[in-house]
Design an enzyme around this catalytic site. Structure first.
Site, PDB file in Angstrom:
ATOM      1  N   SER A 179      -2.348  -0.419  -8.384  1.00  0.00           N
ATOM      2  CA  SER A 179      -2.167   0.343  -6.679  1.00  0.00           C
ATOM      3  C   SER A 179      -0.882   0.305  -6.425  1.00  0.00           C
ATOM      4  O   SER A 179      -0.864   1.266  -5.402  1.00  0.00           O
ATOM      5  CB  SER A 179      -3.007  -0.756  -6.572  1.00  0.00           C
ATOM      6  OG  SER A 179      -2.577  -1.778  -6.656  1.00  0.00           O
ATOM      7  N   HIS A 207      -7.951   3.993  -7.782  1.00  0.00           N
ATOM      8  CA  HIS A 207      -6.816   4.762  -7.552  1.00  0.00           C
ATOM      9  C   HIS A 207      -6.918   5.900  -8.753  1.00  0.00           C
ATOM     10  O   HIS A 207      -6.381   7.013  -8.693  1.00  0.00           O
ATOM     11  CB  HIS A 207      -5.153   4.404  -7.524  1.00  0.00           C
ATOM     12  CG  HIS A 207      -5.735   3.897  -6.288  1.00  0.00           C
ATOM     13  ND1 HIS A 207      -5.234   3.756  -5.204  1.00  0.00           N
ATOM     14  CD2 HIS A 207      -5.600   2.008  -6.562  1.00  0.00           C
ATOM     15  CE1 HIS A 207      -5.387   2.579  -4.518  1.00  0.00           C
ATOM     16  NE2 HIS A 207      -5.585   1.329  -5.553  1.00  0.00           N
ATOM     17  N   LYS A 239     -11.213   5.893  -0.655  1.00  0.00           N
ATOM     18  CA  LYS A 239     -10.103   6.509  -1.200  1.00  0.00           C
ATOM     19  C   LYS A 239     -10.373   7.730  -1.381  1.00  0.00           C
ATOM     20  O   LYS A 239     -10.188   8.155  -0.589  1.00  0.00           O
ATOM     21  CB  LYS A 239      -9.349   5.303  -2.854  1.00  0.00           C
ATOM     22  CG  LYS A 239      -8.769   4.023  -1.891  1.00  0.00           C
ATOM     23  CD  LYS A 239      -8.381   3.587  -3.077  1.00  0.00           C
ATOM     24  CE  LYS A 239      -8.126   2.112  -2.460  1.00  0.00           C
ATOM     25  NZ  LYS A 239      -8.045   0.541  -2.860  1.00  0.00           N
TER      26      LYS A 239
END
Ligand SMILES: *Cc1c(COP(=O)(O)O)cnc(C)c1O
Length: 400
Positions: A179, A207, A239
């Site tokens: 991250s 991610h 996200k």
């Protein structure tokens, strides 16, 4: 001990170290620009990688669902709060990830704690990449198992530890895309190591999902790793999905065990059903609108080439997380402030979030950015670096 006195002391220590964290109020939806009060900035600090948080279709799905299901889920999943749309989202995500079953959690932090604490206990060993997300490290501590952290991506060390390992159960856990660095774990190698040494593999791909892979299936899709190769797969919805929450994907027995034993699943209110409904729409868009990934990928190339041409040093990443390494914490904050003054929102990431001496500007790119905005950022970065170099000539080597 007086509570406020004690806390004031700790706060002063943090301020003295220049590490006080600050919240900035946002007055607009998450997008390529962000409004703070009257002032608008180009937003390079968002994890909304595909630009779905403010997508009209995702919003419409949520609005319709609010009208149909109300706002709060009203209870935990195991009492009365497990709505049909939660169930449908779990099934859609299972199909998306090619796993037998999926379980929703209210956040990625809770998913990681819930899974690790349900599986591991005293007498077991958890092997972490040193740069794993804080929620994974915290989960390890909470579980009571022994945690061992190998240097970032150093699988030779991990192999030696696994060879000598005597504990009842072992879990290897890693971020898929890291991250704060944006680089990737070598999951093919980790999967082989785990199979050889009878360790379980858990990957947190917060991610990677949406961003990597043909249809946005993340690191597991890129490497073609099925449920056998990668038995515990975590994704987050806050996200690239643009909503909120998280999921665990794996075998039917893994999911059933989590329903029975995972405390952060059992003892909390289910996410609002409208969030699940909105996520069903973003899941469709993630798979269908491949232009979002291609555009993002072109922006990443543009940013990297542009920085290289200006002598701005980036880290080894080909994901939307493109940290600009500064090193010194104070300098990172100064550059961040200069970027803000020129209209670019880029947060400085400092210790203890990242190791000492590796303060950085965490630039994130999204499918909503334009090529022009990327050029603007590169120019602003160049200007900011020049200005801090003239403020601190000793650190630029000018006096050497
Ligand atoms: C953001 C993040 C989480 C936490 O997810 P939330 O849904 O925000 O709680 C967990 N793991 C990684 C790697 C993350 O980047």
């Amino acid at each position: 001990m007086n509570l406020d006195h004690y806390l004031q002391q700790r706060l002063q220590e943090r301020e003295g170290a220049g590490l006080t964290r600050e919240r900035w109020i946002c007055d607009s939806p998450q997008s390529a620009t962000r409004l703070m009060g009257e002032r608008s900035y180009f937003n390079f600090s968002s994890n909304d990688y595909l630009g779905l948080a403010d997508d009209p279709r995702v919003k419409e799905a949520m609005l319709l669902a609010v009208n149909k299901h109300g706002v709060g889920s009203g209870a935990s999943h195991l009492t009365a709060g497990h709505h049909r749309t939660h169930h449908q989202l779990e099934q859609a995500l299972a199909e998306f990830t090619g796993r037998e079953r999926v379980l929703l959690f209210s956040s990625g932090y809770m998913a990681n704690v819930g899974v690790i604490c349900a599986l591991m206990e005293k007498g077991d060993t958890i092997f972490h990449d040193r740069l794993n997300h804080a929620s994974l490290l915290d989960a390890g501590q909470l579980s009571g198992a022994t945690s061992r952290r190998f240097a970032h991506l150093d699988y030779d060390v991990l192999k030696r530890w696994l060879q000598k390992n005597q504990s009842a159960k072992s879990l290897v856990v890693t971020d898929g895309v890291f991250s704060m660095d944006g680089d990737k774990a070598d999951l093919v190698q980790l999967s082989r190591l785990c199979q050889t040494h009878h360790a379980w593999l858990m990957v947190d791909d917060a991610h990677g999902f949406g961003v990597l892979g043909e249809t946005g299936g993340g690191c597991a899709q890129v490497d073609g790793l099925g449920q056998q190769d990668l038995p515990i797969l975590i994704g987050t919805l806050g996200k690239a999905f643009g909503t909120s929450g998280a999921f665990v994907a794996g075998s039917a027995s893994l999911i059933e065990a989590l329903i029975q034993f995972s405390r952060t699943y059992i003892y909390t209110t289910a996410m609002p059903p409208a969030v699940a409904e909105a996520t069903l729409t973003s899941l469709e868009l993630i798979q269908k609108e491949t232009w979002r990934r291609s555009h993002l990928s072109a922006l990443i190339d543009q940013f990297r080439q542009g920085c290289k041409a200006k002598g701005i040093s980036l880290m080894n990443s080909n994901t939307p997380i493109q940290p600009v390494l500064v090193g010194d914490t104070k300098k990172a904050c100064e550059i961040s402030a200069l970027l803000k003054a020129s209209g670019c929102w880029v947060t400085a990431i400092r210790p203890p979030t990242v190791p000492q001496g590796t303060a950085r500007l965490r630039v994130t790119l999204t499918a909503q950015h334009s090529a022009k905005q990327i050029d603007y950022l590169i120019h602003a970065l160049e200007k900011a670096f020049d200005m801090t170099a003239s403020l601190h000539p000793e650190s630029s080597g000018a006096e050497a």
